[in-house]
Design a protein around this motif. Structure first.
Motif, PDB file in Angstrom:
ATOM      1  N   UNK A  59      40.821  -6.136  47.387  1.00  0.00           N
ATOM      2  CA  UNK A  59      41.387  -4.741  47.622  1.00  0.00           C
ATOM      3  C   UNK A  59      42.532  -4.861  46.739  1.00  0.00           C
ATOM      4  N   UNK A  60      43.460  -5.796  46.519  1.00  0.00           N
ATOM      5  CA  UNK A  60      44.431  -5.833  45.742  1.00  0.00           C
ATOM      6  C   UNK A  60      43.951  -5.598  44.409  1.00  0.00           C
TER       7      UNK A  60
ATOM      8  N   UNK B 155      45.070  -2.675  41.797  1.00  0.00           N
ATOM      9  CA  UNK B 155      45.688  -2.843  40.270  1.00  0.00           C
ATOM     10  C   UNK B 155      44.853  -2.256  39.432  1.00  0.00           C
ATOM     11  N   UNK B 156      43.710  -2.242  39.366  1.00  0.00           N
ATOM     12  CA  UNK B 156      42.748  -1.788  38.176  1.00  0.00           C
ATOM     13  C   UNK B 156      42.771  -0.274  38.307  1.00  0.00           C
ATOM     14  N   UNK B 157      42.915   0.411  39.788  1.00  0.00           N
ATOM     15  CA  UNK B 157      42.823   1.669  39.596  1.00  0.00           C
ATOM     16  C   UNK B 157      44.390   2.515  39.089  1.00  0.00           C
ATOM     17  N   UNK B 158      45.221   1.698  39.521  1.00  0.00           N
ATOM     18  CA  UNK B 158      46.605   2.314  39.274  1.00  0.00           C
ATOM     19  C   UNK B 158      47.339   1.898  37.883  1.00  0.00           C
ATOM     20  N   UNK B 159      46.514   1.099  37.243  1.00  0.00           N
ATOM     21  CA  UNK B 159      47.017   0.177  36.062  1.00  0.00           C
ATOM     22  C   UNK B 159      48.725  -0.102  36.352  1.00  0.00           C
TER      23      UNK B 159
ATOM     24  N   UNK C 168      52.764   2.253  39.255  1.00  0.00           N
ATOM     25  CA  UNK C 168      52.925   1.831  40.771  1.00  0.00           C
ATOM     26  C   UNK C 168      53.593   3.006  41.635  1.00  0.00           C
ATOM     27  N   UNK C 169      54.421   3.777  40.951  1.00  0.00           N
ATOM     28  CA  UNK C 169      55.147   4.877  41.623  1.00  0.00           C
ATOM     29  C   UNK C 169      53.917   5.645  42.137  1.00  0.00           C
ATOM     30  N   UNK C 170      52.993   6.054  41.518  1.00  0.00           N
ATOM     31  CA  UNK C 170      51.716   6.829  41.974  1.00  0.00           C
ATOM     32  C   UNK C 170      51.189   5.954  42.955  1.00  0.00           C
ATOM     33  N   UNK C 171      51.007   4.921  43.023  1.00  0.00           N
ATOM     34  CA  UNK C 171      49.973   4.154  43.728  1.00  0.00           C
ATOM     35  C   UNK C 171      51.064   4.147  45.401  1.00  0.00           C
TER      36      UNK C 171
ATOM     37  N   UNK D  11      43.232   6.072  51.936  1.00  0.00           N
ATOM     38  CA  UNK D  11      43.886   5.015  51.195  1.00  0.00           C
ATOM     39  C   UNK D  11      43.119   4.098  50.433  1.00  0.00           C
ATOM     40  N   UNK D  12      41.927   4.173  50.309  1.00  0.00           N
ATOM     41  CA  UNK D  12      41.040   3.405  49.424  1.00  0.00           C
ATOM     42  C   UNK D  12      40.742   1.859  50.251  1.00  0.00           C
ATOM     43  N   UNK D  13      40.786   1.866  51.346  1.00  0.00           N
ATOM     44  CA  UNK D  13      40.828   0.566  51.846  1.00  0.00           C
ATOM     45  C   UNK D  13      39.089   0.247  52.135  1.00  0.00           C
ATOM     46  N   UNK D  14      38.297   1.374  52.250  1.00  0.00           N
ATOM     47  CA  UNK D  14      36.878   1.268  52.553  1.00  0.00           C
ATOM     48  C   UNK D  14      36.193   1.404  51.322  1.00  0.00           C
ATOM     49  N   UNK D  15      34.881   0.530  51.174  1.00  0.00           N
ATOM     50  CA  UNK D  15      34.344   0.646  49.819  1.00  0.00           C
ATOM     51  C   UNK D  15      33.744   1.883  49.429  1.00  0.00           C
TER      52      UNK D  15
END
Ligand code: SF4
Ligand code: SF4
Ligand code: SF4
Ligand code: SF4
Lengths: 207, 299
Positions: free
Chosen positions: A4-5, A9-13, A16-19, A203-207
């Protein structure tokens, strides 16, 4: 490192603020912070915060993802709400601290063995089982979380208190066999499962 | 018919044989005397408390609170929800505020509730028992049933955090809320006006997970009451009550101190002043016995 981590990381590059804005409870308010420093002196366990809330907000903006999410600081929050009532920008600081802790916990990168993290987990698992908190098993589970040895030591120290509570009618030794429960347990669990499913999707926790 | 009726949310800690069982006993006694009728929300569930965030996340927490609202709206229509626990009240109010202001969360919460055939309409109000006493009854009505004034008793009103921040009681300040002092006064006791630790935090749930750090807070709260010669501490919150009462012996064990200040609920003061027995005031539920109150009750 958890999957998940890595995905996050890949998604938000490096944003971090946007994440935080998208995935942390009330995270969209972080950008309102004007770094006045008022909240930094509000926390009752202040000396034990490596990074005050003010500092954490600054670090989020500076993209210090790893440092923020692995920090022990948010776990020092006692939910006293001193900060919220003082913040000139009305940031929901308490909730953002909780949200960051929850996010780091879900990503699997919060500090291992952090006592409040462990207690919070035990608490939630205890309450969702029957819909109501079973104070006896909650206490036992917490004291024995570090294994039988240290558990017994703490239990011995606390024994007089526990016994006093039983005698005063405030702790029910029978709770270990069940105890208080909601009747429509199926319904309660169905609500929880659905809520978790929606949240995980959002929140992107499920696949 | 009772003068006032409410949908009652006792919370886990106030159930029979739970840590605040004596709170419940005294609240029932107090409400009897004040002609307040509490009907328990059928099949209510835990609110998740403040500490529920770490594992529970946002929507699950909102949803379990909304389940209670939906049950209250369905079974006790038109009645305000009244909580006696500060944390329950706060958790419920926060939920209501967020749902009523964010249509997306409201929609998602109702999607979750639908899994149990429930719906939250956004109608019900959430109140703390203290609000009911002050706003719906008023200090004169609280005073009226007094038959055994708490004469000569010096009492420190420990308000703590969660009935005080972020919502607080209408008309009170965050720095120096006066309602506990006023309760003490109308009951005939002597409030400690300058109690420095009145709104300090006891450590909350971290009393469990960070005992050393929280016990420092608790020690200050007790010491400051003693500095003003208080014989008792009174609180509106079950977790404050438990933390401040229960850990005094631990603090003594570690530091060689001799703290033994009784910590009671406002409702216990009222029950005693209204003439009920020590048992009906829940005084037998104290770990640190409060002889001064027992004496008045047994008079
Ligand atoms: S008090 Fe508010 S504005 Fe000031 S630093 Fe803290 S969060 Fe930022
Ligand atoms: S609520 Fe948390 S972040 Fe805010 S002042 Fe209290 S401990 Fe600090
Ligand atoms: S705040 Fe505590 S007592 Fe109240 S319902 Fe939640 S867990 Fe139970
Ligand atoms: S004083 Fe302690 S128990 Fe009471 S509301 Fe604050 S943290 Fe919670």
């Amino acid at each position: 490192m958890s999957d998940l981590n890595t995905q996050a990381v890949a998604r938000y590059k490096n944003n971090f603020l946007r994440e935080v804005e998208e995935r942390v409870e009330e995270g969209d308010m972080v950008k309102m912070c004007m770094q006045c420093g008022v909240c930094a002196g509000s926390c009752p366990l202040g000396p034990h915060w490596q990074h005050s809330p003010q500092k954490i907000f600054m670090m989020i903006r500076a993209g210090k993802r790893e440092e923020v999410l692995t920090s022990d600081s948010m776990w020092m929050c006692t939910s006293c709400y001193n900060c919220i009532v003082r913040c000139p920008r009305q940031l929901p600081i308490t909730h953002i601290m909780h949200g960051l802790a929850n996010y780091a916990h879900r990503l699997g990168i919060a500090p291992k063995g952090q006592p409040t993290r462990e207690f919070a987990k035990t608490f939630w698992n205890n309450l969702i089982k029957k819909g109501r908190v079973n104070e006896l098993t909650l206490t036992l589970a917490h004291y024995f979380a570090n294994g039988i040895g240290p558990g017994i030591q703490i239990a011995l120290n606390m024994q007089k208190i526990g016994l006093g509570m039983v005698l005063a009618g405030r702790l029910n030794p029978m709770e270990i066999f069940g105890g208080h429960s909601v009747k429509d347990l199926n319904g309660f669990h169905a609500v929880l499962a659905k809520a978790k499913e929606i949240e995980d999707r959002k929140k992107g926790f499920s696949a | 018919m009772a003068k006032k009726e409410y949908a009652f949310y006792p919370g886990c800690s106030s159930q029979a044989k739970s840590s605040a069982a004596n709170y419940l006993t005294s609240v029932n006694t107090m409400c009897d005397k004040l002609d307040i009728k509490l009907t328990e929300i059928p099949d209510w569930n835990c609110c998740g408390a403040s500490i529920g965030y770490a594992e529970g996340g946002e929507l699950p927490r909102l949803a379990i609170n909304a389940r209670n609202f939906a049950l209250a709206e369905q079974h006790l229509p038109g009645k305000d929800i009244v909580a006696t626990c500060a944390a329950c009240w706060l958790g419920a109010r926060e939920t209501k505020e967020r749902l009523d202001h964010t249509s997306q969360l409201m929609k998602e919460t109702n999607e979750a509730l639908a899994a149990a055939g429930l719906k939250y309409e956004g109608k019900v109000n959430i109140r703390h028992m203290v609000e009911v006493l002050i706003e719906d009854l008023g200090y004169d009505a609280i005073k009226a049933p007094v038959v055994k004034p708490l004469e000569g008793l010096k009492i420190a009103g420990y308000v703590g955090c969660q009935t005080n921040r972020p919502f607080g009681i209408d008309g009170e300040s965050f720095e120096n809320p006066k309602y506990l002092d006023k309760f003490i006064e109308v009951l005939g006791g002597e409030p400690i006006e300058k109690y420095e630790q009145k709104v300090a935090c006891c450590g909350g749930a971290l009393a469990f997970s960070e005992p050393e750090k929280s016990q420092k807070q608790i020690r200050d709260i007790v010491e400051s009451a003693l500095d003003h010669q208080a014989e008792l501490i009174v609180t509106p919150c079950p977790l404050c009550q438990a933390n401040v009462e229960v850990y005094q012996s631990e603090i003594n064990r570690k530091n060689g101190t001799k703290f033994a200040v009784p910590v009671v609920y406002y409702s216990q003061l009222m029950a005693v002043a209204y003439g009920s027995s020590a048992k009906d005031a829940g005084l037998n539920g104290q770990l640190i016995r409060t002889e001064a109150l027992e004496k008045i009750a047994n008079r």
